[in-house]
Design an enzyme around this catalytic site. Sequence first.
Site, PDB file in Angstrom:
ATOM      1  N   CYS A  35       2.518   2.682  -5.771  1.00 26.54           N
ATOM      2  CA  CYS A  35       2.314   1.242  -5.576  1.00 26.54           C
ATOM      3  C   CYS A  35       1.102   0.742  -6.349  1.00 26.54           C
ATOM      4  O   CYS A  35       0.937  -0.453  -6.550  1.00 26.54           O
ATOM      5  CB  CYS A  35       2.094   0.912  -4.107  1.00 26.54           C
ATOM      6  SG  CYS A  35       3.588   0.963  -3.123  1.00 26.54           S
ATOM      7  N   CYS A 105      -3.821  -7.541  -2.217  1.00 29.04           N
ATOM      8  CA  CYS A 105      -4.884  -6.636  -1.762  1.00 29.04           C
ATOM      9  C   CYS A 105      -5.322  -6.999  -0.346  1.00 29.04           C
ATOM     10  O   CYS A 105      -5.589  -6.126   0.475  1.00 29.04           O
ATOM     11  CB  CYS A 105      -6.088  -6.695  -2.700  1.00 29.04           C
ATOM     12  SG  CYS A 105      -5.711  -6.123  -4.356  1.00 29.04           S
TER      13      CYS A 105
END
Lengths: 280, 391
Positions: A35, A105
């Site tokens: 990822c 994030c």
Amino acid sequence: MWDYNDKVMEHFIEPKNVGEVKNANAVGEVGNMSCGDALKLTLKINDEGIIEDAKFKTFGCASAIASSSALTEIVKGMTLQEASKVTNQDIVDVLGELPEEKMHCSVMGMEALQAAISDYNGEALPDSCDDHEGRIVCHCFGVTDVKIRNVAKENNLHSAEDIKNYCKAGGACGACLDEIQEILDGIWREKDEAEKGQSSQMSIVQKVMKIQEVIDKEILPMLEQDGGGIELVDINGNIVKVKLQGRCAVCPTSHITMKHTVQDKLREYVMSDIIVEEVK
Amino acid sequence: MKKEQKIIYVDNNATTRVDDAVFEAMQPFYCEKYGNPSSVHTFGGQVMKDIENARSSLAALLGTDPKQLIFTSCGTESNSSAIFSALHLCPKKKKVVISKVEHPAVLNVGKELVRRGFKIEEVPVDKYGRIDLQRMEEAVDDDTAVVSVMWANNETGNIYPVEEIAEIAHKHGALFHTDAVQAVGKIKINLSESNIDMLSLSGHKLHAPKGVGALYVKRGVRFRPFLTGGHQERNRRAGTENTPGIVALGKAAELALEHIEYENTKVRALRDRLEKSLLTLVPKTRINGDVENRLPNTANISFEFIEGEAILLLLDRMGICASSGSACTTGSLEPSHVLRAMGVPYTAAHGAIRFSFSRYNTEEEVDFIIEKLPPVIERLRSISPFWSENA
């Protein structure tokens, strides 16, 4: 180069609470190497249900590290109940702002926290990069429809591009972008309808005016591009009768035009239960 | 980055510093010799001589005849001009063969061509980034109008066997174009003995300014202009000549020819010194690319279990300018297509850093990087959840 603000840089250069809590009783791990970012959050929760200590280890870019650092600062001292309400937006608030493309994030931070809380409660993990609750939509990053819906609702996202920025879905091969857009359109249509109300709540005059307006402004211009036209003939309950003109009238695929252009547009803008019938 | 900090620029595959002599050579063409080379009066017309001198200098660098060179605005324009020309002149052929590791300037032309109904075949590479010539043979057929493969790769520095690929293309009556943007000025090129049909280059990769490039079209190869309009460049590229840029490219070519030995000895030594030291000092580190067959200036090094953007930002604070194959630096979510095509594992692809040197770099700079980089890696690894498990 990203234009990170001072706060993000501060949390990146001097991250708070790096490492692993000794004797942690709640561990949340999300993301993985493929990822491109991953976060391991360890918490020490005391008998009163208060988070006494929080530490992180993160693989990822500056904003991933900064988001993790901010997360640990947020949750330290919180009760479990308070912590369970922390969203990615709270992380962004601590950091001031994150570039749009880096919002995922902050989402990763929220997910790690949820995973840690689930771990503490002995529950199965909520959906995450590795988990498959719901149906996988983005196969490249393993993102499910459940996650896409959650992220969209939480952050008020309307485009597939936004979804990419917040949870990476569609960010690699792009094959699922159309599907993501459909999911989003679905969510917001439901919401709009809830606000708009159903056909029965509109007066007959309101309904006629609205339908005529949508035909004039939304549908006719599309048909005119192909040399066609449309005329409103009658409205009866939720049945709208129209007559196609010009090229559309003789087009062998006019039933497709009817369903996918006329009916869909009217359903989108006026009422979700409209049925369009063609008058020859 | 703090103000007045010394900059250590090791990102020369991205762009280069304009050489002082180049800057000096181009300056008169702004305020003094600013005439239009197409003008009848002497003031303008005299500039044509300077353009032709520049063309000769560039021809000398490439080992060709000046008449076979067309000045353009950049490498991208040259690439597009070459590929679209080939397709236009062979309307019956519907296929283009490229490699999987092309620069976006070619890769995305391919994607656009797919939308226009052409067939694009991307030939794969092995784990060292080498093109499989057998696969190339299989990909090129009689429906292929043009084969376009880069001379050298911008990320790994890999040098490709362009002459052999040109031969494969010719066997099937296809043209061969090469994007030589990274190769020109770094390795010796002699087109007089080459069977390459078209070659693209860009000024700013060899110490000329941005905004000027060139396309070589071999004598006898038909060409159709990409830009139509005036008669400039012998009707092959319309638009008033970028005189300062062209003169600059000529001067840069002259200097590149003088320095080609230096590039392959001194610059190579800097690169090798950096690689050797880092590989010794930092565990779990690997070189990406074909070590035996690369540009002398390029090092692509993976620092496993950490992410490239974080490395670059920490280096940036010390004035070190490098670049990365990581996803996060570009806003894309996947690491570099070149490293993925090579099958570099994700553990290493995200932490790939490219250092690309030039004749401006010094040994002191390399030593500075060797001193400053290992602690950065160690620090990021201490934050990484994957490191402790793998150390």
